[in-house]
Design an enzyme around this catalytic site. Structure first.
Site, short mmCIF file in Angstrom:
data_model
loop_
_atom_site.label_atom_id
_atom_site.label_comp_id
_atom_site.label_asym_id
_atom_site.label_seq_id
_atom_site.Cartn_x
_atom_site.Cartn_y
_atom_site.Cartn_z
N LYS A 148 0.85 -1.20 0.00
CA LYS A 148 0.00 0.00 0.00
C LYS A 148 0.88 1.25 0.00
O LYS A 148 1.93 1.27 0.66
CB LYS A 148 -0.91 -0.04 1.23
CG LYS A 148 -1.97 1.06 1.28
CD LYS A 148 -2.87 0.92 2.52
CE LYS A 148 -3.96 1.98 2.55
NZ LYS A 148 -4.84 1.87 3.73
N SER A 159 -10.00 2.30 2.73
CA SER A 159 -9.01 2.99 1.93
C SER A 159 -8.06 2.07 1.18
O SER A 159 -7.47 2.49 0.18
CB SER A 159 -8.20 3.93 2.81
OG SER A 159 -7.38 3.21 3.71
N SER A 203 -10.44 0.00 6.96
CA SER A 203 -9.79 0.12 5.65
C SER A 203 -9.11 -1.14 5.13
O SER A 203 -8.68 -1.17 3.98
CB SER A 203 -8.77 1.25 5.67
OG SER A 203 -9.41 2.49 5.63
#
Lengths: 95, 494
Positions: free
Chosen positions: B78, B158, B182
């Site tokens: 990420k 997210s 998330s």
């Protein structure tokens, strides 16, 4: 409590985020929607509640108070938008 | 071997150890899949050279016969994790051009274990969002589509890029982070597994901070077994994070027996929300029956402060964000706005932050500034911290009463369309209604795919465990996964 345009301007100033005058009314409206949602918290009696500090009781670790790092000016400055002569450069602060 | 990218971490590990494939072959297959998947918007910084270097090194290590489980496994990272010399922008314009001179502890542990970084993955800006629509890179797109529709759906957020990349077999697994849901929400919307460990399990050092008392990294994988393998490689004590727990990390994979006889599963009545779609209700009760059939006991429980979790979160998270994001000032790294003649340092801050942050980040920073400002600190921030203690106490009481894990829906709906007009910011926040309590209480939670809705979109359930007992939680999740037998894959259109 309702947030007006002046309060929105004050908050933007405190957050150091430029908001155009024409956008302040909409921003105040968004603040009010979010704060209205948060108002629910007032339904609870929290007088005798201690604020949460950790998941399970944990002693904060301590370390020796010694220098463990340093002497890497190049790395520190490498990502600066404007670095000169070993310093971060910013617009004039003092007249 | 065919379909190398479709392997799970466990399958790839076994194949690598048996010499049936090499890390270079696996890595090349993933890099090709990434090249062909531009339409998913999942990978935002590709690192093929780093990947192949690491793959070759992993093959050497594997040949020597002493490689850990993650050795040679191609993964995505990420964009929130700082990776040395590789762009790490948290999905924000304000970190444009930033090349970290260091590696985050979690990505560093994966690297040391021999995992191969393929690239950085899309995400909502500073992890603030539930649809991956606040990213400076543009949307990540869910590989799943509803029925015959060609409408682009959100992969959630997210960690939307991580979810899309794993679901579409662009990488074998990915890292995510979870502040209010998330990891778990995007995992559920894409039919994969997402584990948020107990707060303090994974070091936060080098992960770009959103809300420090809530942020926690975790694995996003195709199976529960993979979450056990990758999770263990990501966790562990780190002296560089003072909130990191100094506790041993057990061999989670060895704990996956699938035997949950005698375990007590709590079903919290407060998670039965008004207006919840019937499909979610059905999924939930079917999941409970599966655990019961596997020998667990179901017990109705009450977590009375559940409805106050989202409002408390929307005080605490913005407050911490406003402090954490104060560092983006246009001086030390990232973006600085062009200045006009006569602009001083204040104008530099204000313009840089107005142009560098997107609308949702600006809104949350300002809400956080407001709730922390003089005169409101007690009314908002301290009150929310006390409510947080009540939410945590709800969980402690049911665990003390003998509950081993709690079963809930993971999301209030299946994946929704990208680009929906949302006029009220609170509406988007409701996506986290089932997940946010877990962050506030610091508990471990896992999303497991268990079914499809009538349009063929994946749906997931969430299991919540006792603090530090990820091993037991993973085993319950494993039993649920075995019973549900979710094997569907999105048809390739990208």
């Amino acid at each position: 409590m309702s947030i007006d345009k002046d309060t929105a301007a004050k908050v933007a100033k405190l957050a150091r985020i430029k908001v155009e005058d024409s956008e302040l009314d909409a921003l105040a409206g968004e603040f009010n929607a979010i704060l209205g949602f948060i108002e629910q918290l007032n339904e609870l009696d929290v007088d005798d509640v201690e604020p949460m500090t950790s998941v399970t009781p944990m002693r904060l670790k301590r370390r020796e108070d010694v220098v463990t790092d340093g002497n890497q000016q190049d790395k520190v400055l490498a990502n600066a938008p404007d670095a000169r002569e070993g310093f971060f450069a910013v617009p004039k602060v003092v007249e | 071997m065919s379909d190398l990218t479709r392997l799970t971490v466990a399958e790839a590990r076994d194949a690598l150890r048996k010499g049936e494939t090499t890390s270079v072959e696996l890595t090349e297959a993933c890099l090709a899949a990434i090249e062909a998947a531009g339409g998913l918007g999942a990978v935002v910084h590709k690192t093929p050279e780093i990947a192949l270097d690491r793959a070759r090194a992993a093959d050497t290590r594997l040949a020597a016969g002493e490689a850990p489980s993650m050795c040679g496994i191609p993964v995505g990272i990420k964009d929130l994790f700082c990776t040395e010399g590789v762009a790490s922008q948290a999905g924000s314009k304000i970190l444009e051009g930033f090349l970290p001179p260091y590696e985050s502890t979690v990505s560093g542990q994966l690297k040391d274990a021999g995992a191969v970084m393929l690239g950085k993955l899309n995400m909502d800006e500073f992890a603030m969002g539930s649809s991956n629509e606040t990213s400076v890179y543009g949307n990540a797109v869910n590989p799943w589509r509803a029925g015959n529709s060609e409408a682009a759906l959100t992969p959630g957020g997210s960690s939307g890029g991580s979810a899309a990349a794993v679901a579409a077999d662009l990488c074998l697994a990915a890292t995510g982070t979870d502040t209010g849901g998330s990891i778990r929400q995007p995992a559920a919307l894409t039919g994969i597994v997402g584990l948020k460990p107990t707060y303090g399990r994974c070091s936060r050092w080098g992960i770009i901070a959103f809300a420090s008392s809530l942020d926690q990294a975790g694995p996003m994988t195709k199976t529960v077994r993979d979450a056990a393998i990758m999770g263990a490689a990501m966790m562990g004590h780190d002296p560089k994070d003072s909130t990191s727990a100094d506790l041993p990390v057990p061999d989670f994979e060895a704990m996956l027996t699938g035997d949950i006889r005698g375990k007590v599963i709590g079903i919290p009545k407060e998670y039965r929300m008004d207006g919840m779609p019937q499909e979610i209700e059905t999924l939930w009760s079917e999941g409970a029956e599966m655990l019961k059939d596997a020998g667990a006991e179901l017990r109705d429980i009450s977590l009375p402060h559940t409805r106050y979790a989202l409002p408390a979160y929307y005080v605490i998270a913005p407050a911490e964000a406003s402090s954490n994001l104060a560092r983006y000032d246009g001086v030390r790294y990232g973006y600085r706005a062009p200045l006009s003649r006569g602009d001083g340092v204040t104008e530099m801050y204000e313009k840089t932050r107005a142009e560098g942050f997107g609308p949702e980040v600006r809104r949350r920073v300002m809400v956080g500034t407001y709730v922390l400002s003089a005169g409101f600190y007690d009314a908002y921030y301290n009150r929310a911290r006390k409510v947080r203690a009540l939410i945590k106490r709800d969980f402690e009481q049911v665990f003390d009463a003998g509950i081993d894990a709690i079963l809930t829906p993971a999301t209030p709906s299946a994946a929704f369309e990208l680009g929906r007009e949302i006029s009220d910011p609170v509406e988007m926040y409701l996506n986290d209604v089932f997940t946010v309590t877990v962050n506030l209480a610091g508990l471990p939670g896992i999303a497991v795919p268990t079914g499809l809705d009538r349009q063929g979109l994946p749906l997931g359930l969430q299991l919540i465990g006792r603090p530090w007992e990820e091993g037991d939680l993973l085993n319950t999740a494993y039993a649920l996964e075995q019973a549900a037998g979710f094997v569907a894959k999105p048809p390739k259109w990208w």
